[in-house]
Scaffold this motif. Structure first.
Motif, short mmCIF file in Angstrom:
data_model
loop_
_atom_site.label_atom_id
_atom_site.label_comp_id
_atom_site.label_asym_id
_atom_site.label_seq_id
_atom_site.Cartn_x
_atom_site.Cartn_y
_atom_site.Cartn_z
N GLN A 1 1.19 -1.49 -0.09
CA GLN A 1 -0.20 0.15 0.01
C GLN A 1 0.94 1.64 -0.21
O GLN A 1 1.69 1.54 0.77
CB GLN A 1 -1.05 0.49 1.22
N ILE B 1 -4.03 6.17 2.86
CA ILE B 1 -3.49 5.04 2.21
C ILE B 1 -4.09 4.99 1.12
O ILE B 1 -5.85 5.20 0.63
CB ILE B 1 -4.24 3.77 2.77
N THR C 1 -2.91 0.90 -3.55
CA THR C 1 -2.79 -0.28 -3.79
C THR C 1 -2.25 -1.35 -5.19
O THR C 1 -3.06 -0.97 -6.15
CB THR C 1 -3.83 -1.50 -1.94
N TYR D 1 -9.63 -5.48 0.59
CA TYR D 1 -9.18 -4.42 1.97
C TYR D 1 -9.95 -5.01 3.20
O TYR D 1 -11.33 -5.55 2.88
CB TYR D 1 -10.55 -3.09 1.52
N ARG E 1 -10.28 1.62 2.87
CA ARG E 1 -8.93 1.34 1.86
C ARG E 1 -7.37 0.82 2.31
O ARG E 1 -6.75 0.21 2.08
CB ARG E 1 -8.11 2.81 1.77
N ASN E 2 -7.73 0.53 3.78
CA ASN E 2 -6.26 -0.58 4.54
C ASN E 2 -6.75 -2.29 4.20
O ASN E 2 -7.83 -2.84 4.46
CB ASN E 2 -6.85 -0.07 5.87
N THR E 3 -5.96 -2.12 3.10
CA THR E 3 -5.84 -4.36 3.34
C THR E 3 -4.57 -4.27 4.55
O THR E 3 -4.87 -5.57 4.45
CB THR E 3 -5.02 -4.10 2.40
N ILE F 1 2.81 -0.96 3.89
CA ILE F 1 2.23 0.14 3.69
C ILE F 1 4.34 0.32 3.79
O ILE F 1 4.82 1.26 3.84
CB ILE F 1 1.69 1.45 4.85
#
Length: 288
Positions: free
Chosen positions: A136, A162, A165, A170, A174-176, A180
């Motif tokens: 990300q 973020i 990606t 997810y 938007r965070n997997t 990062i």
């Protein structure tokens, strides 16, 4: 493949897309605007879209880069944040795995998207096998709190955003929750800098709607904070107030004016800070 694909979500605040799409237009290879086919928010509320907006979109798209993607993005069995994750995943699949999947919210405005793209390109090798090398690429958000006294109050400390990606599994928005990479890039985030009616609409319909513990107390503080008293107050965040400890003031009543007047160097994390964050992220996810 390996193109810069940018996605936007069209909802009740669709007019803000007129400010968030232009900063990315030149450096994006393609832009996708996702819209529920029944005009529903993640909470199931129905909103209207002025047909003039689509006329603006058509006239603005001089290079024929923008695709309007309509689908069934609301599932009544899911809570708002789950519908948030679902729509973002569907949008990214439409954008195409194997490209950089950049998602920008309608109230987020890149200061220099061209620089962000150059930073993305340093990691193009991660597009070869994205599922096994999930990464990300983050930027920083300057969160605008409230327009007042011919200027805007904004949160003193920027927050991580973020933005892209290579693989869209997810977990929260938007965070997997994979590695990062932090970059020195800034977006102005209009966040809660809206009129009161629009702010209440956002609080009731966005992905974090059930996380706001005391909406009335939050709104009362927001309503009464201004240029004269902001320095004597603290703790402004809508979920955990202490996350937005203090505010600053910048002259300017439009995004363009704020972009010119705000002291970006004073809020931009240093290269040393970015390097330390990336060093930690590399080793944290090395054996995962």
């Amino acid at each position: 493949m390996k193109k810069i694909h940018v996605g936007f979500l069209l909802s009740y605040d669709y007019e803000k897309l007129k400010k968030s799409i232009p900063p990315v237009y030149q450096d994006a290879d393609a832009i996708f605007v996702a819209m529920d086919h029944k005009n529903r928010t993640w909470s199931g509320e129905v909103f209207d879209v002025d047909p003039n907006f689509f006329q603006w979109l058509k006239e603005f798209d001089v290079d024929n880069k923008i695709e309007l993607y309509k689908d069934d993005f609301y599932d009544s069995s899911l809570i708002a944040i789950e519908n948030d994750n679902r729509e973002r995943h569907m949008l990214s699949l439409k954008m195409g795995i194997g490209n950089w999947l950049v998602q920008v919210d309608s109230d987020e405005y890149f200061v220099d998207f061209g620089k962000y793209v150059k930073d993305l390109r340093r990691y193009d090798s991660y597009l070869n096998n994205p599922e096994k090398n999930n990464i990300q690429i983050a930027a920083y958000l300057i969160n605008l709190y409230k327009y007042t006294d011919k200027g805007v109050l904004y949160v003193k400390e920027p927050t991580r955003g973020i933005m892209a990606t290579n693989y869209p599994n997810y977990k929260v928005a938007r965070n997997t929750r994979k590695r990062i990479v932090y970059t020195q890039n800034i977006l102005l985030h209009e966040s809660i800098a809206r009129d009161e009616e629009e702010l209440e609409l956002k609080l009731d319909n966005w992905g974090h709607n059930i996380e706001v513990q005391d909406k009335n107390a939050f709104l009362e503080k927001w309503r009464t904070t201004n240029k004269s008293n902001y320095k004597s107050r603290e703790d402004f965040f809508y979920i955990e107030p202490e996350k937005w400890k203090s505010l600053e003031f910048c002259e300017g009543e439009t995004i363009d004016e704020i972009r010119k007047n705000i002291n970006l160097e004073s809020v931009m994390p240093s290269k040393m800070y970015i390097a330390k964050k990336n060093f930690g992220q590399y080793f944290k996810h090395l054996f995962k």
